[in-house]
Scaffold this motif. Structure first.
Motif, PDB file in Angstrom:
ATOM      1  N   GLU A 168      38.584  11.581  29.975  1.00  0.00           N
ATOM      2  CA  GLU A 168      39.009  10.481  29.095  1.00  0.00           C
ATOM      3  C   GLU A 168      40.267   9.804  29.617  1.00  0.00           C
ATOM      4  N   ILE A 169      41.253  10.626  30.088  1.00  0.00           N
ATOM      5  CA  ILE A 169      42.530  10.048  30.544  1.00  0.00           C
ATOM      6  C   ILE A 169      42.305   9.175  31.777  1.00  0.00           C
TER       7      ILE A 169
ATOM      8  N   GLU B 181      40.742   5.645  30.854  1.00  0.00           N
ATOM      9  CA  GLU B 181      41.284   5.009  29.644  1.00  0.00           C
ATOM     10  C   GLU B 181      40.923   3.521  29.611  1.00  0.00           C
TER      11      GLU B 181
ATOM     12  N   GLU C  59      39.170  16.427  28.830  1.00  0.00           N
ATOM     13  CA  GLU C  59      40.290  15.549  28.448  1.00  0.00           C
ATOM     14  C   GLU C  59      40.660  14.655  29.634  1.00  0.00           C
ATOM     15  N   ASP C  60      40.636  15.247  30.846  1.00  0.00           N
ATOM     16  CA  ASP C  60      40.935  14.457  32.052  1.00  0.00           C
ATOM     17  C   ASP C  60      39.935  13.314  32.221  1.00  0.00           C
TER      18      ASP C  60
END
Length: 962
Positions: A943-944, A947, A940-941
């Motif tokens: 992707e964050i 961004e 998830e990190d």
């Protein structure tokens, strides 16, 4: 063969050959019933289809080890030798053409090859006795011949029609013994040397040699043999030419190889044994350009066009053997200035089972031709002929056909000339292809579709322009011109407090090895966000084109005014950067943008990054004060980095710039190598300088080859070097500017062996860096080097198969497409945010505008966005955050995927500590609290953090478990 089976005129019209074949078939049928043999097969002796032989192999596991070759010979005294002199005819035209009656008064042409093939059988036994006499009390002959046969095998010279066989080289050694060039006291090595020396200095296609001792006046003389054969070496009987099937071109190749080998043996810097006898020389890595004749059957048309009926009769209808010498001499004449060697592969027919059909002439498969260029002339666009009123002009016109035209030259002469169309460097490299296609079409009736020219297939991956076919050499030259002009301006700046003592470029483009050289551009204002005098990337638009700053080091003169404190030096340098920007703007109207560590200058559409250097600064950075107050000097990370940038890199750049002047394809070879490493996602794991040095090694130490004259052959040798060099036990010594003597090299090797465990896995030594291997100190790691070796050997094997098989689709880009199934996570990127998207191996069909236009004359402009590549910034953030958990791989030339590999150690459960909880979660294992990586959160990190740049994250969980 028993005498009874022969009759009076069996020397005529292949009767002898047919009886011999029948006799062998009878024996084969008989032997095939025996339990003793594992296999009984037919083969042609040296691929000559008039001479079948039997191959017998034993039962069981020895079948692969042993083959007994059965020859059939007539009993002695069966034929009168005088019938088979080179000038005699033994094949009648009417019989060969299947006409019932011969033409009136037609003379029959001589059939020397046919005659020779019968005579060979009559002298086999006497040759055996001759050789065994030569070898008695001469142990060195056996060793020397073993070495010579290995030497011929490694060069692919010893098998096929017209080869330089082991038997031939044995006869040659016996000849040298007879002439006392060799004595029976000699060792195997001395026999090898003497034979190579003789081959290098004697051209048997001009002055033949003979083993016949007493001159019998009735025997044919050497001149008779020269009229009938291209290469002449007569046996002890004075009747047989041992080199009858050899083409002059093949002998010249043997001669060329012998010359090179003698030079290698005399060079103390080279391990001659390893290079000459342990290194194979396949055509693909030996010759600069290779092309294939796909359909050998087209040579039937050649025989018609060139009127080779007599040759066909002499060769028993084998149109490949008949046409090949004529094709090669045609090409050698057309490429006479450009190529130092035009060689061909030897036609080889496979063996076949005794119950199958024998192979046809076309079953020899495609013929391969190799060209070795003379670098100065290979790419010239003009072929100048004789003056128009000279008698040779007519011959020149008939040779070149409609391409030849009258031209007036600067000295006033009017001559015949041929001009080849080519505007860019890479098109000029392919002029030999135009010549070959034209001549074979015109004189040999071989259509272009039957030729497969694989000299420059790989260059498409470093292609720059879409409209014009060019591979960036021109762009590189214009960068260097602009840089030269800027350095002159810096030398002559007025009003500087200290003068500039040296200007040195360090960017790869200034040593001709930048994969995609910068193109002159100016920004489109409306594409960017404008803030006062600044242009910034716009959030709504795609990422602007990547503009690389070309780094230049400006050395300032020494002076007592320089401070001795490292902080103060940095401030003085910042003041110099401001001053340089101001003066360049005032005196030369250049747009500049100063910063603390450098000044960027926009000139001719390029951006140059000036960095001021002071020669004593690295020394001041090495100062360390001990607790006792003593001052001592020791290397620090900072001082090392500065020395690298201001001393070693400029020296390397100027040395390689010089190498490019000597070897014009050095730059393109290095660019292909870097493009491949980047395509394999490893460009961050090995430095550019290291790759440049590896490629320089191929040009400075090419043995057993000669330096490459085409980027493709250089690249293939680069892959081979990576894959086969013994990195564990040897340093790679790159002798730039011949700065090392052989005693230096020996010392480097000894010290290397002594200190092996403390040195980098890939150790490169140069004259200015003999002990530290500075370009490979940090990277590659042992695992990455293993990966590189594996990829290089696979890529090399795949390319060899592709380029040597003219009937394949020849998609060479496949070795530039990385295998992704090896990685654990793939991060897919948004193409709009990849500034170098157009550099990718498979160019995108449509690509976004990048907010710049080509322009090299813009002056007063707003400064473009420099050195901005979002993907590289994202990669840096990923590495900073997750360095302990994963490795990240990316193709910086427009790659659309970042590949992630988990580090296996970090996935083992760790005892719970509050301080080491970054990226981990707590679970219980055997009733104990342990930390394991929190993979879901990490993905998830990814992707964050990315961004807007990251399109999706693909986890390949089949390889590891969450």
């Amino acid at each position: 063969m028993p005498r009874e089976i022969f009759q009076d005129k069996d020397n005529l019209n292949q009767r002898y050959h047919r009886k011999r074949a029948l006799y062998l078939s009878h024996i084969a049928q008989h032997l095939s019933k025996e339990k003793l043999f594992g296999s009984v097969k037919f083969a042609y002796m040296n691929s000559n289809h008039l001479k079948p032989i039997l191959l017998l192999r034993p039962q069981g596991k020895d079948e692969k080890m042993v083959a007994v070759r059965l020859h059939a010979c007539p009993s002695s005294g069966l034929f009168k030798p005088s019938r088979f002199y080179p000038s005699k005819n033994n094949v009648r035209t009417a019989w060969f053409m299947e006409q019932s009656t011969p033409k009136e008064g037609a003379t029959e042409p001589p059939t020397p090859h046919y005659n020779n093939s019968i005579l060979c059988d009559t002298v086999m036994l006497s040759h055996l006795h001759f050789l065994s006499n030569a070898a008695t009390d001469f142990p060195g002959m056996k060793d020397g011949l073993a070495l010579l046969k290995v030497w011929l095998n490694q060069r692919q010279l010893s098998k096929g029609l017209g080869c330089f066989s082991g038997f031939l080289v044995s006869m040659l050694v016996a000849y040298l013994l007879m002439k006392r060039k060799i004595v029976k006291m000699m060792s195997g090595y001395q026999v090898l040397r003497s034979t190579l020396q003789f081959l290098a200095t004697t051209d048997l296609s001009v002055t033949g040699i003979s083993l016949a001792k007493d001159a019998d006046p009735s025997l044919p003389v050497l001149d008779d043999f020269h009229q009938a054969f291209e290469v002449v070496f007569v046996d002890p009987s004075g009747l047989v030419n041992l080199c009858a099937d050899m083409t002059a071109s093949k002998y010249h190749q043997v001669q060329f190889e012998a010359k090179c080998s003698m030079e290698i043996l005399d060079d103390r810097m080279v391990d001659g044994f390893q290079v000459l006898l342990m290194t194979p020389k396949p055509m693909l890595r030996t010759f600069d350009h290779i092309f294939h004749l796909k359909h050998v059957s087209k040579l039937q048309g050649t025989c018609k066009k060139m009127q080779l009926l007599n040759e066909l009769m002499d060769r028993g209808g084998n149109y490949v053997a008949a046409a090949l010498p004529f094709i090669v001499s045609l090409l050698a004449r057309g490429l006479s200035r450009r190529a130092q060697l035009v060689a061909h592969s030897l036609p080889q027919t496979p063996e076949w089972p005794i119950d199958a059909e024998p192979p046809k002439h076309k079953d020899v498969g495609p013929l391969t031709f190799g060209l070795l260029f003379v670098p100065e002339f290979a790419a010239s666009t003009l072929e100048k002929g004789p003056q128009a009123d000279h008698p040779e002009a007519l011959e020149f016109r008939s040779f070149w056909g409609e391409k030849s035209e009258l031209r007036r030259f600067q000295d006033g002469s009017i001559c015949e000339a041929v001009v080849w169309e080519a505007s860019t460097v890479c098109q000029k490299r392919l002029i030999p292809e135009q010549i070959i296609r034209h001549l074979l079409k015109l004189h040999a009736d071989i259509p272009e579709s039957s030729l497969c020219y694989t000299g420059a297939l790989l260059e498409s991956v470093i292609r720059t322009g879409k409209e014009v076919w060019e591979t960036g050499e021109e762009a590189m030259v214009s960068v260097v011109c602009s840089y030269d002009d800027l350095s002159r301006k810096l030398w002559n700046l007025k009003e500087l407090p200290l003068t500039v003592t040296a200007v040195q470029g360090v960017h790869p483009a200034l040593r001709y090895t930048d994969v995609f050289p910068p193109i002159p551009v100016k920004p489109i204002y409306s594409f960017h966000d404008r803030r006062k005098h600044l242009l910034l990337p716009s959030e709504e638009k795609p990422c602007p084109a990547y503009i690389t700053p070309l780094k230049i080091i400006c050395h300032m003169e020494g002076s007592g005014q320089w401070p001795q404190d490292k902080g103060a030096i940095k401030r003085i340098k910042a003041a110099f950067h401001l001053q340089l920007a101001e003066l360049l703007r005032q005196q030369h109207q250049l747009v500049c943008r100063p910063a603390v560590t450098h000044t960027d200058v926009y000139k001719d559409g390029y951006v140059f990054r000036l960095q001021v250097a002071y020669h004593r600064e690295p020394l001041i950075l090495k100062e360390v004060v001990t607790p006792e107050g003593m001052l001592k000097y020791q290397d620090t990370e900072e001082s090392r980095q500065l020395e690298l940038e201001t001393l070693h890199l400029p020296y390397l750049t100027s040395s390689l710039h010089g190498l490019q002047q000597q070897h014009p394809v050095f730059g393109s070879t290095s660019r292909l190598a870097k493009r491949w490493i980047s395509a394999q996602l490893l460009s961050d794991s090995i430095s550019e300088e290291c790759v440049d040095l590896l490629v320089a090694f191929l040009f400075l130490h090419p043995a057993p080859f000669i330096p490459p004259s085409s980027p493709q052959v250089g690249f293939l040798r680069f892959l081979n070097l990576l894959a086969t060099f013994d990195w564990k036990n040897n340093p790679l010594i790159v002798n730039l500017n011949t700065g090392l003597t052989d005693s230096d090299c020996a010392e480097i090797k000894n010290k290397f062996v002594a200190a092996r465990s403390r040195l980098p896995v890939m150790f490169l030594a140069t004259p200015k860096d003999q002990w530290s291997s500075m370009w490979t100190r940090e990277r590659p790691s042992a695992q990455i080097l293993q990966r590189l070796i594996l990829l290089a050997s696979e890529s090399h094997r795949a390319l060899e198969e592709l380029l040597m098989d003219p009937l394949s689709d020849q998609d060479v880009k496949m070795v530039f497409r990385p295998p992704l199934d090896f990685y654990d996570v793939l991060i897919h990127l948004n193409p709009n945010q990849i500034p170098r998207q157009l550099e990718s191996v498979d160019q995108p069909v449509k690509s976004a505008s990048r907010g710049v236009v080509k322009n090299s004359s813009a002056t007063n402009i707003l400064f473009p966005v420099v050195d901005y590549d979002p993907v590289q910034l994202y990669l840096q953030e990923l590495r900073d955050a997750f360095d302990d958990l994963a490795l990240f791989f990316y193709d910086k030339h427009g790659g659309e995927v970042i590949a992630v590999l988990w580090k296996p150690l970090s996935f083992q459960p760790q005892p719970f500590k509050v301080s080491s909880m970054k990226g981990r979660k707590v679970t219980t294992l055997n009733n104990e609290l342990v930390c394991v990586p929190n993979v879901e959160a990490i993905l998830e990190d990814f992707e964050i953090l990315g961004e807007g740049l990251v399109k999706s994250v693909e986890a390949r969980t089949e390889k590891w478990t969450i």
